[in-house]
Design an enzyme around this catalytic site. Structure first.
Site, PDB file in Angstrom:
ATOM      1  CB  SER A 180       3.768  34.149  66.753  1.00  0.00           C
ATOM      2  OG  SER A 180       5.154  34.301  66.906  1.00  0.00           O
ATOM      3  CG  HIS A 208      -0.528  35.444  66.734  1.00  0.00           C
ATOM      4  ND1 HIS A 208      -0.759  35.302  65.709  1.00  0.00           N
ATOM      5  CD2 HIS A 208       1.038  36.043  66.890  1.00  0.00           C
ATOM      6  CE1 HIS A 208       0.460  35.495  65.003  1.00  0.00           C
ATOM      7  NE2 HIS A 208       1.527  35.881  65.796  1.00  0.00           N
ATOM      8  CE  LYS A 239      -0.342  38.899  63.014  1.00  0.00           C
ATOM      9  NZ  LYS A 239       0.413  38.896  61.890  1.00  0.00           N
TER      10      LYS A 239
HETATM   11  C1  LIG Z   1       3.762  38.625  68.171  1.00  0.00           C
HETATM   12  C2  LIG Z   1       3.788  39.424  66.935  1.00  0.00           C
HETATM   13  N1  LIG Z   1       3.815  40.585  67.194  1.00  0.00           N
HETATM   14  C3  LIG Z   1       3.910  41.360  66.179  1.00  0.00           C
HETATM   15  C4  LIG Z   1       3.902  40.937  64.894  1.00  0.00           C
HETATM   16  C5  LIG Z   1       3.917  41.948  63.682  1.00  0.00           C
HETATM   17  O1  LIG Z   1       2.242  42.092  63.382  1.00  0.00           O
HETATM   18  P1  LIG Z   1       2.102  42.836  61.683  1.00  0.00           P
HETATM   19  O2  LIG Z   1       2.008  41.446  60.767  1.00  0.00           O
HETATM   20  O3  LIG Z   1       0.609  43.322  61.892  1.00  0.00           O
HETATM   21  O4  LIG Z   1       3.128  43.695  61.519  1.00  0.00           O
HETATM   22  C6  LIG Z   1       3.652  39.531  64.692  1.00  0.00           C
HETATM   23  C7  LIG Z   1       3.570  38.996  63.078  1.00  0.00           C
HETATM   24  O5  LIG Z   1       2.834  38.129  62.793  1.00  0.00           O
HETATM   25  C8  LIG Z   1       3.596  38.653  65.657  1.00  0.00           C
HETATM   26  O6  LIG Z   1       3.623  37.370  65.247  1.00  0.00           O
END
Ligand SMILES: Cc1ncc(COP(=O)(O)O)c(C=O)c1O
Length: 392
Positions: A180, A208, A239
Site C-alpha cells: 500500500s 489495492h 478501494k
Molecule cells: C494492504 C492493506 N490491507 C488491508 C487494509 C485494511 O483494509 P480496510 O480499509 O478495508 O480495513 C489496508 C488498508 O487500507 C491495506 O492497505
C-alpha cells in the site's frame, strides 16, 4: 493513577517525534476534489481509485436496497443478517476471480486478522514479508504460530527461511498483493513455486490491486498470471469498488472453514443491504467497463511523468500508487502542509505506517481527475518545494 497526566505525556512524545495525528472534516464525495476544513482542494489521497463511490448506478443501487430493506442488517450473518444480497455479491466476486467461492467481511482489517488464525496455530509456521500491512501482522500474532520475516519481495530469503521448516505441521506464506505504501508487488510466480515446493499455503492481500490490475480487474494475481495456483486471495470493497468491506476468495472448503472459524466473520454485525448492493453493482461495472481502469492509468502515467520531469523522485513501480519519499516525519509534514496551502491534498504518511526515515507522500491520482486538476496539482508540488526551501 493520574490518567490525564499520562495521556499528556504520551501526546507530547508523539508530537516531539512528528507522529501526532488528528482528524480533519472532509465534507464532499471523494473524487478529484474534496472539501477539506470547508475549503475545496485537489485530492491525491483517495483510495476510491476508479471514482465508483459516486457513480450514479452504484448510488442508485445503494438507495434502492436501502429503501427496500432498511439501513441495517439486523444481526450477524450466522444469526439474522444473511441478506440474499451477500449471495449475489459473493458469486460476483468468485466470478471475477474465477474461484470456487468467496466470503465477504466488514473490512479488510477484519478479513486479515480473521483469516490467518483458522489456518495456522501453535506448531505451524508463518512466513511474512517485512512490509506487510499491519492487519496481516496482527492476524499472524493472533494465530500464535511461529513467525519468520523475509526481506521485502525477496524469494531467495523466503526459500532460506523455509529450508528447515519440515518439522512444522503447516506452513503459510503471507504477502500484500500491491504494497500500500510502496505501490510495488511481490514476484508471485516465484513465490507460488516456493509455496508448492515447501507445501505451504499462500495468502495474498490484494486490497489495492483488486478492481485495478489484470485483464478483467481481478487484481495482481490475475495480472501476474497465477490465478490457477491455489492462492487464498483477499480483496477490498473499500478501494476500487468504492464502498466498504472486503472478501476472502478461494476454494469452497476454505470458505466453509472460515464461516465456522473466522471470529471477525462470526462475531460481528453483517453489512447493510445498501453497501452490498452498491458493491455488486460496482463490480459489474469493473467487469464490463475497462474504461475506468484505462482512465486511471492514463492519469497515473501523466502525473508520474510530469512530476519526474519536474525533478521529483518517485519510487518506481507499475501501479497506481506514486510514493514520494521525503525522509523525516517533520519534514514530510511541512511539505504536505505547504502543498495543502497551495490547494493540493496529499497527507504525510509517517511511522509506524512506514519505517523510520522513510516518511512520504502517497500520491494517488484517480480515474476522476481531469487533466486541468493534475496540472494544478503539479504546480502545487513545485510551489510547495519552493516554500519549503527545496528539500525534495
Ligand atoms: C494492504 C492493506 N490491507 C488491508 C487494509 C485494511 O483494509 P480496510 O480499509 O478495508 O480495513 C489496508 C488498508 O487500507 C491495506 O492497505
Amino acid at each position: 493513577m493520574d490518567t490525564d497526566r499520562w495521556l499528556e505525556d504520551e501526546r507530547r512524545e508523539l508530537e516531539q517525534a512528528g507522529h501526532w495525528r488528528s482528524l480533519r472534516p472532509t465534507m464532499s464525495a471523494p473524487a478529484g476534489r474534496v472539501l477539506l476544513d470547508g475549503r475545496e482542494v485537489i485530492s491525491l489521497a483517495s483510495t476510491n481509485y476508479l471514482g465508483l463511490s459516486a457513480h450514479p448506478e452504484v448510488v442508485r443501487a445503494c438507495n434502492e436496497a436501502t429503501l427496500e430493506y432498511g439501513t441495517g442488517a439486523s444481526g450477524s450473518r450466522l444469526i439474522a443478517g444473511n441478506s440474499h444480497l451477500y449471495e449475489i455479491l459473493e458469486s460476483n466476486i468468485a466470478a471475477i476471480l474465477n474461484t470456487e467461492a468467496a466470503l465477504v467481511f466488514s473490512s479488510g482489517y477484519l478479513a486479515n486478522i480473521s483469516t490467518i488464525p483458522p489456518l495456522v496455530g501453535e506448531g505451524d509456521l508463518i512466513l511474512s514479508d517485512e512490509r506487510n500491512h499491519i492487519s496481516l501482522i496482527e492476524g499472524c500474532r493472533l494465530s500464535r504460530a511461529a513467525k519468520r520475516i523475509y526481506r521485502h519481495c525477496d524469494p531467495e530469503h523466503l526459500k532460506e527461511l523455509l529450508a528447515d521448516s519440515s518439522n512444522f505441521r503447516r506452513r503459510l506464506i503471507v504477502t500484500d498483493g500491491v504494497f500500500s505504501m510502496d505501490g510495488d508487488f511481490p514476484p508471485l510466480a516465484e513465490i507460488c513455486e516456493i509455496a508448492e515446493t515447501y507445501d505451504a499455503m499462500l495468502i495474498v492481500d490484494d486490497v489495492h490491486g483488486f478492481g485495478i490490475l489484470g485483464q478483467s480487474g481481478g487484481g495482481v494475481v490475475d495480472y501476474l498470471g497465477v490465478a490457477d495456483r491455489g492462492i487464498i486471495q483477499i480483496g477490498a470493497l473499500s478501494k476500487a469498488v468504492g464502498g466498504v468491506g472486503a472478501f476472502v476468495a478461494g476454494s469452497k472448503s476454505l470458505i466453509d472453514l472460515l464461516i465456522n472459524r473466522a471470529r471477525g466473520f462470526i462475531f460481528t454485525t453483517a453489512l447493510p443491504p445498501g453497501t452490498l448492493a452498491a458493491a455488486s453493482t460496482a463490480i459489474d461495472i469493473i467487469r464490463s467497463n475497462p474504461e475506468f481502469r484505462y482512465r486511471l492509468f492514463a492519469n497515473v502515467h501523466s502525473l508520474r511523468t510530469r512530476l519526474s520531469e519536474a525533478g521529483f523522485q518517485l519510487l518506481p513501480n507499475e501501479t497506481h500508487i506514486l510514493p514520494l519519499i521525503l525522509g523525516e516525519a517533520k519534514t514530510t509534514t511541512q511539505f504536505a502542509d505547504a502543498l495543502l496551502s497551495k490547494g493540493v491534498f496529499a497527507p504525510a504518511i509517517r511511522p509506524p505506517t512506514v519505517p523510520d526515515g522513510t516518511s512520504r507522500l502517497r500520491i494517488t491520482p484517480t480515474a476522476s481527475h481531469t487533466r486541468e486538476e493534475l496540472e494544478k496539482a503539479l504546480e502545487g508540488f513545485i510551489a510547495a518545494r519552493i516554500a519549503t526551501a527545496g528539500f525534495c
